[in-house]
Design an enzyme around this catalytic site. Structure first.
Site, PDB file in Angstrom:
ATOM      1  N   ASN A 113      37.902  85.891  39.326  1.00 49.50           N
ATOM      2  CA  ASN A 113      38.500  87.227  39.263  1.00 49.50           C
ATOM      3  C   ASN A 113      39.716  87.311  38.344  1.00 49.50           C
ATOM      4  OD1 ASN A 113      40.285  85.917  40.934  1.00 49.50           O
ATOM      5  ND2 ASN A 113      40.240  87.436  42.571  1.00 49.50           N
ATOM      6  N   GLU A 127      55.687  80.070  44.986  1.00 49.40           N
ATOM      7  CA  GLU A 127      54.692  79.791  43.947  1.00 49.40           C
ATOM      8  C   GLU A 127      55.350  79.526  42.598  1.00 49.40           C
ATOM      9  OE1 GLU A 127      51.164  82.399  46.153  1.00 49.40           O
ATOM     10  OE2 GLU A 127      51.928  83.086  44.208  1.00 49.40           O
TER      11      GLU A 127
HETATM   12  P1  CMP Z   1      43.439  84.854  44.662  1.00 42.14           P
HETATM   13  O1  CMP Z   1      44.284  86.075  44.626  1.00 42.14           O
HETATM   14  O2  CMP Z   1      43.762  83.796  43.674  1.00 42.14           O
HETATM   15  O3  CMP Z   1      43.529  84.209  46.137  1.00 42.14           O
HETATM   16  C1  CMP Z   1      42.495  83.425  46.690  1.00 42.14           C
HETATM   17  C2  CMP Z   1      41.261  83.400  45.837  1.00 42.14           C
HETATM   18  O4  CMP Z   1      40.088  82.965  46.481  1.00 42.14           O
HETATM   19  C3  CMP Z   1      40.940  84.799  45.381  1.00 42.14           C
HETATM   20  O5  CMP Z   1      41.912  85.258  44.457  1.00 42.14           O
HETATM   21  C4  CMP Z   1      39.526  84.590  44.833  1.00 42.14           C
HETATM   22  O6  CMP Z   1      39.541  84.109  43.507  1.00 42.14           O
HETATM   23  C5  CMP Z   1      38.985  83.476  45.719  1.00 42.14           C
HETATM   24  N1  CMP Z   1      37.900  83.890  46.602  1.00 42.14           N
HETATM   25  C6  CMP Z   1      36.643  83.448  46.551  1.00 42.14           C
HETATM   26  N2  CMP Z   1      35.900  84.008  47.506  1.00 42.14           N
HETATM   27  C7  CMP Z   1      36.710  84.844  48.198  1.00 42.14           C
HETATM   28  C8  CMP Z   1      36.505  85.714  49.315  1.00 42.14           C
HETATM   29  N3  CMP Z   1      35.318  85.831  49.929  1.00 42.14           N
HETATM   30  N4  CMP Z   1      37.562  86.426  49.746  1.00 42.14           N
HETATM   31  C9  CMP Z   1      38.777  86.299  49.160  1.00 42.14           C
HETATM   32  N5  CMP Z   1      39.023  85.485  48.097  1.00 42.14           N
HETATM   33  C10 CMP Z   1      37.992  84.778  47.625  1.00 42.14           C
END
Ligand code: CMP
Length: 139
Positions: A113, A127
């Site tokens: 993402n 962080e």
């Molecule tokens: P981030 O904001 O980096 O925080 C945790 C990350 O886990 C999120 O963005 C996504 O890239 C990843 N991720 C993968 N699967 C899920 C999910 N089902 N729900 C939330 N985060 C997810």
């Protein structure tokens, strides 16, 4: 108030050579990139950074994705930087993100993402300190 948040441009973005597009959207939102470096995360670094998600079903895949290529870690500064960056990032799942947000325009999937941003001022400080020393942040 002028505050800071922590950002990661993720491996899906470095792979597609669109880190500049992400930075343009960050700057267009009024945020300043006051520190930035490109890193290849180790598995230990990625596991430590996402330790809060250790019990989640997606943890292993998330760590593998985050070490699948280089990332760009950043400190962003601006008016209420944490919510300002969350607004321009859009929802975690790009399918749910508003038009014009980084994730709607650029992200590939809920995992790939494109960007991470801190969810609170407290976590932003933690962080930022995980990746940057004071002398690397130039406001
Ligand atoms: P981030 O904001 O980096 O925080 C945790 C990350 O886990 C999120 O963005 C996504 O890239 C990843 N991720 C993968 N699967 C899920 C999910 N089902 N729900 C939330 N985060 C997810």
């Amino acid at each position: 108030a002028i505050t800071r948040t922590f950002s990661i441009i993720k491996p899906d973005a470095t792979r597609r050579n669109i880190t500049g597009k992400v930075n343009a959207m960050i700057e267009a939102a009024g945020l300043r990139i006051v520190a930035q470096k490109r890193l290849q995360l180790t598995q230990a670094q990625a596991e430590g950074f996402y330790a809060v998600h250790r019990e989640r079903g997606f943890f292993g895949e998330l760590v593998q994705f985050m070490i699948s290529g280089p990332v760009v870690v950043q400190v962003l500064e601006g008016e209420d930087a944490v919510p300002a960056y969350r607004k321009v990032m859009g929802a975690t799942n790009p399918a749910n993100a508003d038009a014009g947000t980084i994730r709607k325009e650029l992200a590939e999937s809920i995992e790939a993402n494109t960007v991470h941003g801190s969810d609170s001022d407290e976590n932003a400080a933690i962080e930022i300190a995980y990746f940057f020393s004071q002398c690397e942040i130039v406001g």
